[in-house]
Design a protein around this motif. Structure first.
Motif, PDB file in Angstrom:
ATOM      1  N   MET A   1       6.381  20.590   5.933  1.00  0.00           N
ATOM      2  CA  MET A   1       6.412  20.692   4.481  1.00  0.00           C
ATOM      3  C   MET A   1       5.026  21.014   3.942  1.00  0.00           C
ATOM      4  N   LEU A   2       5.001  21.518   2.729  1.00  0.00           N
ATOM      5  CA  LEU A   2       3.761  21.898   2.077  1.00  0.00           C
ATOM      6  C   LEU A   2       3.371  20.866   1.028  1.00  0.00           C
ATOM      7  N   GLY A   3       2.069  20.672   0.863  1.00  0.00           N
ATOM      8  CA  GLY A   3       1.574  19.782  -0.166  1.00  0.00           C
ATOM      9  C   GLY A   3       0.404  20.397  -0.901  1.00  0.00           C
ATOM     10  N   TYR A   4      -0.033  19.698  -1.946  1.00  0.00           N
ATOM     11  CA  TYR A   4      -1.217  20.117  -2.696  1.00  0.00           C
ATOM     12  C   TYR A   4      -2.050  18.885  -3.024  1.00  0.00           C
ATOM     13  N   ALA A   5      -3.263  19.134  -3.499  1.00  0.00           N
ATOM     14  CA  ALA A   5      -4.235  18.050  -3.636  1.00  0.00           C
ATOM     15  C   ALA A   5      -4.555  17.724  -5.093  1.00  0.00           C
ATOM     16  N   CYS A   6      -4.400  16.462  -5.439  1.00  0.00           N
ATOM     17  CA  CYS A   6      -5.001  15.798  -6.601  1.00  0.00           C
ATOM     18  C   CYS A   6      -4.484  16.251  -7.961  1.00  0.00           C
ATOM     19  N   MET A   7      -5.015  17.326  -8.483  1.00  0.00           N
ATOM     20  CA  MET A   7      -4.704  17.733  -9.855  1.00  0.00           C
ATOM     21  C   MET A   7      -3.431  18.572  -9.914  1.00  0.00           C
ATOM     22  N   ASN A   8      -2.523  18.182 -10.803  1.00  0.00           N
ATOM     23  CA  ASN A   8      -1.362  19.012 -11.112  1.00  0.00           C
ATOM     24  C   ASN A   8      -1.705  19.770 -12.384  1.00  0.00           C
ATOM     25  N   LEU A   9      -1.963  21.067 -12.265  1.00  0.00           N
ATOM     26  CA  LEU A   9      -2.430  21.842 -13.405  1.00  0.00           C
ATOM     27  C   LEU A   9      -1.368  21.967 -14.492  1.00  0.00           C
ATOM     28  N   THR A  10      -0.111  22.041 -14.072  1.00  0.00           N
ATOM     29  CA  THR A  10       0.975  22.139 -15.045  1.00  0.00           C
ATOM     30  C   THR A  10       1.008  20.904 -15.937  1.00  0.00           C
ATOM     31  N   LEU A  11       0.940  19.738 -15.334  1.00  0.00           N
ATOM     32  CA  LEU A  11       0.996  18.495 -16.101  1.00  0.00           C
ATOM     33  C   LEU A  11      -0.320  18.217 -16.815  1.00  0.00           C
ATOM     34  N   ARG A  12      -1.411  18.737 -16.271  1.00  0.00           N
ATOM     35  CA  ARG A  12      -2.709  18.558 -16.931  1.00  0.00           C
ATOM     36  C   ARG A  12      -2.734  19.258 -18.284  1.00  0.00           C
ATOM     37  N   GLU A  13      -1.917  20.289 -18.436  1.00  0.00           N
ATOM     38  CA  GLU A  13      -1.879  21.044 -19.683  1.00  0.00           C
ATOM     39  C   GLU A  13      -0.867  20.493 -20.681  1.00  0.00           C
ATOM     40  N   HIS A  14      -0.154  19.446 -20.297  1.00  0.00           N
ATOM     41  CA  HIS A  14       0.760  18.798 -21.240  1.00  0.00           C
ATOM     42  C   HIS A  14      -0.029  18.095 -22.337  1.00  0.00           C
ATOM     43  N   GLU A  15       0.651  17.767 -23.409  1.00  0.00           N
ATOM     44  CA  GLU A  15       0.040  17.001 -24.497  1.00  0.00           C
ATOM     45  C   GLU A  15       0.847  15.717 -24.714  1.00  0.00           C
ATOM     46  N   PRO A  16       0.310  14.548 -24.373  1.00  0.00           N
ATOM     47  CA  PRO A  16      -1.021  14.363 -23.797  1.00  0.00           C
ATOM     48  C   PRO A  16      -1.052  14.780 -22.322  1.00  0.00           C
ATOM     49  N   PRO A  17      -2.238  15.089 -21.806  1.00  0.00           N
ATOM     50  CA  PRO A  17      -2.346  15.491 -20.405  1.00  0.00           C
ATOM     51  C   PRO A  17      -1.936  14.356 -19.467  1.00  0.00           C
ATOM     52  N   TRP A  54       7.546  14.457 -10.861  1.00  0.00           N
ATOM     53  CA  TRP A  54       7.562  15.914 -11.017  1.00  0.00           C
ATOM     54  C   TRP A  54       7.595  16.592  -9.651  1.00  0.00           C
ATOM     55  N   ASN A  55       6.783  16.086  -8.723  1.00  0.00           N
ATOM     56  CA  ASN A  55       6.760  16.672  -7.373  1.00  0.00           C
ATOM     57  C   ASN A  55       8.144  16.619  -6.731  1.00  0.00           C
ATOM     58  N   VAL A  56       8.761  15.463  -6.772  1.00  0.00           N
ATOM     59  CA  VAL A  56      10.092  15.312  -6.164  1.00  0.00           C
ATOM     60  C   VAL A  56      11.105  16.217  -6.852  1.00  0.00           C
ATOM     61  N   ASP A  57      11.026  16.299  -8.173  1.00  0.00           N
ATOM     62  CA  ASP A  57      11.938  17.179  -8.909  1.00  0.00           C
ATOM     63  C   ASP A  57      11.757  18.645  -8.524  1.00  0.00           C
ATOM     64  N   HIS A  58      10.563  18.979  -8.011  1.00  0.00           N
ATOM     65  CA  HIS A  58      10.280  20.356  -7.592  1.00  0.00           C
ATOM     66  C   HIS A  58      10.238  20.484  -6.069  1.00  0.00           C
ATOM     67  N   ASP A  59      10.840  19.529  -5.385  1.00  0.00           N
ATOM     68  CA  ASP A  59      10.956  19.550  -3.916  1.00  0.00           C
ATOM     69  C   ASP A  59       9.604  19.641  -3.224  1.00  0.00           C
ATOM     70  N   ILE A  60       8.631  18.910  -3.740  1.00  0.00           N
ATOM     71  CA  ILE A  60       7.313  18.812  -3.121  1.00  0.00           C
ATOM     72  C   ILE A  60       7.159  17.374  -2.623  1.00  0.00           C
ATOM     73  N   ASP A 100      11.442   6.101  -1.079  1.00  0.00           N
ATOM     74  CA  ASP A 100      12.836   6.536  -1.237  1.00  0.00           C
ATOM     75  C   ASP A 100      13.000   8.034  -1.024  1.00  0.00           C
ATOM     76  N   ASN A 101      11.942   8.790  -1.290  1.00  0.00           N
ATOM     77  CA  ASN A 101      12.028  10.252  -1.162  1.00  0.00           C
ATOM     78  C   ASN A 101      11.233  10.793   0.020  1.00  0.00           C
ATOM     79  N   ASP A 102      10.749   9.898   0.882  1.00  0.00           N
ATOM     80  CA  ASP A 102       9.974  10.274   2.063  1.00  0.00           C
ATOM     81  C   ASP A 102       8.830  11.224   1.703  1.00  0.00           C
ATOM     82  N   VAL A 103       8.083  10.838   0.658  1.00  0.00           N
ATOM     83  CA  VAL A 103       6.906  11.594   0.256  1.00  0.00           C
ATOM     84  C   VAL A 103       5.744  11.212   1.163  1.00  0.00           C
TER      85      VAL A 103
END
Length: 305
Positions: A1-17, A54-60, A100-103
């Protein structure tokens, strides 16, 4: 599986971040102290839950958390925080979501974590840092295994690799099970530093500490091994736990004027054998967007920044 590190840019741009790395400068710590650190920790854990959701909802299902989860934790114990009960409750929710989601949930402390330093104070501070990360993983209720790893570099040779390796091993032996059983070590990105075969011999074999294979770094410390040979050597150190590998591409590949070690915004071609053999952390500057773009099969434009 693939992963990413630390900052979620999509959610960082939400209001509030939404972000889990709220911290403070030393001056603020000295003026606002434990109460403010506790307030920030509550916000960080709450947002961590939303990021994981959010990650689980996007299969990450692979995520590296920031090391700023609890600001200034080196100055106090978690239980001293005024909001500790609330933090522990949210952390338990995060841990339940992870299990529960084996993250696969990991940490990568900063380059200031130097277990092999010649300075006793630096080693003591590094051990403290790793113990803090171990305490966070315990708070989340995650098993003490490198599946939930705390990954470090040796990161220097101090003009004597044999002595440096000995200091590293001695420091590792001082760690509590919370940190020790989750520890992994990664190959470096400078020719004179630590390669996969050197880490295997000096760390993995005597200590049973797994080696994380960094694909991009391997070009600087290959020691004559192909990428696949380097990975297979590292993979053998993981025993019954699925290996972790890091993958990134050089920014120069996309026409950027950057150091050879610098990571690109996106990736275009993760080798199938790497995906088959490991959980792969994409170390791309565009974070979750790079992962989603790669998974969707679209190619990053040359010169993308």
């Amino acid at each position: 599986m693939l992963g990413y590190a630390c900052m979620n840019l999509t959610l960082r741009e939400h209001e509030p971040p939404l972000r889990c790395n709220r911290g403070m400068q030393k001056k603020t710590w000295e003026s606002r102290g434990l109460d403010y650190a506790s307030e920030l920790a509550v916000q960080n854990f709450a947002d961590l839950y939303d990021i994981l959701r959010w990650n689980v909802d996007h299969d990450i299902y692979f995520y590296r958390c920031t090391s700023e989860l609890v600001p200034w934790n080196s100055q106090f114990e978690l239980t001293e925080l005024p909001d500790y009960d609330e933090i522990a409750r949210i952390a338990a929710d995060c841990g339940r979501l992870i299990r529960d989601n084996d993250v696969r949930f990991t940490f990568h402390p900063s380059h200031w974590c130097k277990l092999a330093s010649e300075s006793a104070d630096t080693v003591a501070n590094s051990i403290r840092d790793l113990e803090i990360h171990g305490s966070w993983l315990d708070l989340l209720g995650l098993p003490r295994t490198p599946y939930y790893s705390i990954n470090v570099h040796i990161g220097a040779h101090y003009n004597d690799k044999e002595a440096t390796a000995a200091r590293f091993r001695e420091a590792v032996d001082r760690l509590s099970p919370a940190a020790r059983k989750r520890l992994t070590v990664e190959n470096d990105d400078k020719e004179g530093l630590w390669s996969v075969p050197e880490l295997t011999e000096a760390v993995a074999e005597p200590l049973e500490v797994p080696v994380v294979f960094d694909y991009h770094h391997h070009q600087f410390t290959s020691r004559g091994l192909t990428y696949r040979e380097g990975f297979e050597l590292a993979a053998q150190t993981w025993n019954d736990v699925r290996p972790i590998a890091h993958y990134s591409e050089p920014a120069q590949l996309y026409g950027q004027d950057a150091r050879p070690q610098a990571h690109a915004e996106y990736v275009s071609s993760v080798p199938d054998w790497l995906l088959d053999g490991a959980d792969v952390m994409l170390e791309a500057k565009s974070k979750e967007r790079a992962l989603l773009q790669y998974r969707d099969g679209t190619e990053p434009a040359v010169g993308t920044s």
